[in-house]
Design an enzyme around this catalytic site. Structure first.
Site, PDB file in Angstrom:
ATOM      1  N   GLU A  56       0.839  -1.203   0.000  1.00 22.23           N
ATOM      2  CA  GLU A  56       0.000   0.000   0.000  1.00 22.23           C
ATOM      3  C   GLU A  56       0.875   1.254   0.000  1.00 22.23           C
ATOM      4  OE1 GLU A  56      -2.718   0.108   3.341  1.00 22.23           O
ATOM      5  OE2 GLU A  56      -3.826   1.804   2.489  1.00 22.23           O
ATOM      6  N   ASN A 203     -12.461  -1.058  -0.786  1.00 21.75           N
ATOM      7  CA  ASN A 203     -11.762  -1.686   0.345  1.00 21.75           C
ATOM      8  C   ASN A 203     -12.404  -1.231   1.653  1.00 21.75           C
ATOM      9  OD1 ASN A 203      -9.274  -2.795   1.883  1.00 21.75           O
ATOM     10  ND2 ASN A 203      -9.328  -0.639   2.499  1.00 21.75           N
ATOM     11  N   GLU A 204     -12.619  -2.159   2.543  1.00 26.94           N
ATOM     12  CA  GLU A 204     -13.189  -1.843   3.856  1.00 26.94           C
ATOM     13  C   GLU A 204     -14.297  -0.789   3.728  1.00 26.94           C
ATOM     14  OE1 GLU A 204     -10.225  -1.213   6.942  1.00 26.94           O
ATOM     15  OE2 GLU A 204      -9.596  -3.306   6.799  1.00 26.94           O
ATOM     16  N   TYR A 270      -6.780  -8.911  11.679  1.00 24.48           N
ATOM     17  CA  TYR A 270      -5.436  -8.626  12.183  1.00 24.48           C
ATOM     18  C   TYR A 270      -5.252  -9.233  13.571  1.00 24.48           C
ATOM     19  CZ  TYR A 270      -4.422  -5.388   8.377  1.00 24.48           C
ATOM     20  OH  TYR A 270      -4.162  -4.842   7.147  1.00 24.48           O
ATOM     21  N   GLU A 327      -6.263  -9.054   3.791  1.00 24.43           N
ATOM     22  CA  GLU A 327      -5.392  -8.377   4.766  1.00 24.43           C
ATOM     23  C   GLU A 327      -5.359  -9.226   6.024  1.00 24.43           C
ATOM     24  OE1 GLU A 327      -6.022  -4.185   5.525  1.00 24.43           O
ATOM     25  OE2 GLU A 327      -6.553  -3.835   3.426  1.00 24.43           O
ATOM     26  N   GLN A 375       2.145  -6.126   5.564  1.00 21.25           N
ATOM     27  CA  GLN A 375       2.310  -5.805   4.166  1.00 21.25           C
ATOM     28  C   GLN A 375       3.711  -6.201   3.724  1.00 21.25           C
ATOM     29  OE1 GLN A 375       1.092  -1.808   3.179  1.00 21.25           O
ATOM     30  NE2 GLN A 375      -0.867  -1.985   4.247  1.00 21.25           N
TER      31      GLN A 375
HETATM   32  O1  AHR Z   1      -2.995  -2.521   6.283  1.00 22.66           O
HETATM   33  C1  AHR Z   1      -3.262  -1.302   6.903  1.00 22.66           C
HETATM   34  C2  AHR Z   1      -4.732  -0.901   6.814  1.00 22.66           C
HETATM   35  O2  AHR Z   1      -5.502  -1.805   7.527  1.00 22.66           O
HETATM   36  C3  AHR Z   1      -5.350  -0.904   5.449  1.00 22.66           C
HETATM   37  O3  AHR Z   1      -5.089   0.261   4.745  1.00 22.66           O
HETATM   38  C4  AHR Z   1      -6.807  -1.023   5.757  1.00 22.66           C
HETATM   39  O4  AHR Z   1      -7.518  -1.675   4.731  1.00 22.66           O
HETATM   40  C5  AHR Z   1      -6.837  -1.797   7.057  1.00 22.66           C
HETATM   41  O5  AHR Z   1      -7.649  -1.205   7.994  1.00 22.66           O
END
Ligand code: AHR
Length: 521
Positions: A56, A203-204, A270, A327, A375
């Site tokens: 990103e 995205n999101e 995450y 992600e 990432q």
């Molecule tokens: O990976 C960092 C961020 O996490 C991304 O930009 C977003 O899609 C997510 O919240």
């Protein structure tokens, strides 16, 4: 420089010494699992895209991490740093997602084409409020993918763009006609269309991508997807923006309300050691409580995938739509630098998090068609960290490298019950295993021993084969937060491992907190 094998040797020596005096006690302390691999039971293919990456416009992820420009003192080829490119090529990255993340829904592709000195300078409002001169745009991204031999996964701007802008970006990339956009691409240096494998529609969208409700997004998706046209032999798979963590109603609504033009639904999860976004936990110098909490957190991935899969099995029984975990990874408190840059160190713990997740993804690969770790360089759970001209490979890099044989392999289901690793009130399975037949017919076994205190002994039999040789790589260290630094970049890296069978069984002994991937002949 520290000898990378010394830790393992110390542990082995330690084991030998104790073994001489107290064999029974050591044996009792090891985590033991017995498995029989039956190659005739091979089930589904583990899509290589499970080993995908995400890059990103965020912090030093692209600028400095990948792209330094042709005039940089850092050795580069056409602006791409040579050291990072060489390391990434070795990872056989199957697919790269770009340009975001949250950045994607503010990205306007026309600003990233044409002569670089004429491209507008924008402020990256999501990440650090820094300027982005758009030097890295569409052409640079495709050059990156070509250098790595990767497929591309474009995240289109639904949040602040328009159906026209998105459709024209796809036309710019894929049209072989004499349209103005195709000719603009040619004028900018690319004659033939690029191959676009995957296309994300936003995205999101529940958050940074527009704060939408899934019902509203589903309508927008249908609208945008209608206009995403490309030649028949170059149509990308279209991915809808889905939910995250326990937010699975997006999968429910999208599979219910979008019945065509959708190949996948994205999903994000995450791993935070504390589970608290305000104080996530440190990347290094953590205690054992944070260690076990990290694994308790990351293992939730399995349950979340199951919840999504159950919804999809119900609404899409033919299994046409994939779950794209585009992600995932660890997210700690920022290690240093601008808090908006999400830079964090990466230790043995991260490598084990990666291995545990790979093993989960393999199990669910019938639905999980792709995942993209967040990432690639310098951001969150990165493969590579850079500091200007310096570069280091993280333990996560090595985990990805060790698991390459699993790309496009066929899963061989294993039946085993893992001993528990417990600390205080928290308990997790100590061992995570995965086995597969590689594309070229070899048998591979991956073992992750999460327990930071106990070695593991995996007694392995292969149905129909009594004489066995296991050869591969072991990643371990004596400290839970063992990591590479710019001063000492080789503190932790894999060592070779070999074992031969006795009485038809392999005794694979690995140290506490380690990963082993072996090919078995
Ligand atoms: O990976 C960092 C961020 O996490 C991304 O930009 C977003 O899609 C997510 O919240």
């Amino acid at each position: 420089m520290t000898n990378p094998f010394s830790n393992t040797w110390r542990q082995l020596k330690h084991g030998l010494l104790i073994g001489l005096f107290a064999t029974a006690a050591v044996e009792a302390a090891d985590n033991k699992v017995s498995i029989t691999i039956d190659p005739s039971q091979a089930s589904h293919v583990i899509n290589k895209n499970i080993y995908g990456q995400f890059a990103e416009h965020l912090g030093r992820g692209i600028y400095e991490g990948i792209w330094v420009g042709e005039n940089s003192d850092i050795p580069n080829t056409n602006g791409f740093r040579n050291d990072v490119m060489a390391a990434l090529k070795d990872l056989k990255v199957p697919v790269v997602r770009w340009p975001g993340g949250c950045f994607a829904d503010e990205y306007h592709w026309r600003e990233g084409i044409g002569p670089r000195n004429e491209r507008p300078i924008k402020v990256n409002t999501h990440w650090g409020g820094v300027t982005d001169d758009n030097a890295f745009g569409t052409h640079e991204f495709f050059e990156l993918a070509e250098m790595l031999g990767s497929d591309v996964y474009i995240a289109g701007n639904l949040g602040s763009g328009s159906p026209q802008e998105m459709a024209e970006w796809l036309e710019y990339m894929t049209s072989d006609s004499q349209s103005t956009l195709a000719n603009l691409r040619r004028k900018n240096g690319r004659d033939k269309p690029w191959k676009v494998a995957f296309w994300g529609v936003g995205n999101e969208s529940w958050g940074c991508g527009g704060n939408m409700r899934p019902e509203y997004y589903a309508d927008l998706y249908r609208q945008y997807a209608t206009f995403l046209k490309a030649p028949d032999d170059n149509k990308p798979k279209l991915i809808a923006s889905g939910g995250h963590s326990e937010l699975t109603n997006w999968t429910e609504v999208l599979t219910d309300q979008i019945k065509s033009n959708m190949h996948g639904i994205s999903y994000h999860y995450y791993t935070l050691p504390t589970g608290n976004w305000d104080k996530k936990g440190a990347a290094l110098d953590f205690d054992e409580q944070q260690w076990i909490a990290t694994f308790a957190s990351t293992l939730k991935m399995d349950g979340y995938i199951k919840q999504n899969v159950a919804i999809m099995d119900n609404n899409d029984p033919e299994g046409k739509v994939g779950l794209y975990v585009d992600e995932w990874g660890t997210w700690y408190d920022v290690s240093k630098g601008d808090p908006g840059f999400l830079y964090q160190q990466n230790s043995l713990r991260d490598a084990l998090v990666a291995a545990v997740n790979f093993n989960i993804f393999h199990e669910h690969a019938e639905r999980v068609h792709m995942t993209n770790i967040a990432q690639m360089v310098n951001v969150l759970q990165a493969m590579i960290l850079t500091d200007k001209e310096k570069m280091l490979l993280t333990p996560t890099y090595y985990a990805f490298k060790m698991y390459i044989p699993f790309q496009d392999a066929t899963l061989i289901p294993l039946e085993y019950s893992s001993p528990e690793y417990q600390l205080g009130d928290t308990s997790v399975p100590a061992i995570s295993l995965s086995s597969a037949k590689t594309k070229d017919g070899k048998l591979v076994l991956a073992i992750a021993n999460i327990d930071p205190n106990k070695a593991a002994i995996i007694t392995t039999r292969v149905k129909g084969n009594k004489t066995l040789l296991a050869k591969g790589d072991l990643l371990s260290a004596d400290k839970m937060d063992a990591h590479n630094s710019f001063e000492q970049p080789n503190i932790i890296r894999p060592s070779t491992y070999q074992a031969t069978s006795k009485n038809g069984a392999l005794t694979l002994k690995i140290p506490a907190k380690s990963i082993l991937v072996v090919e078995i002949n």
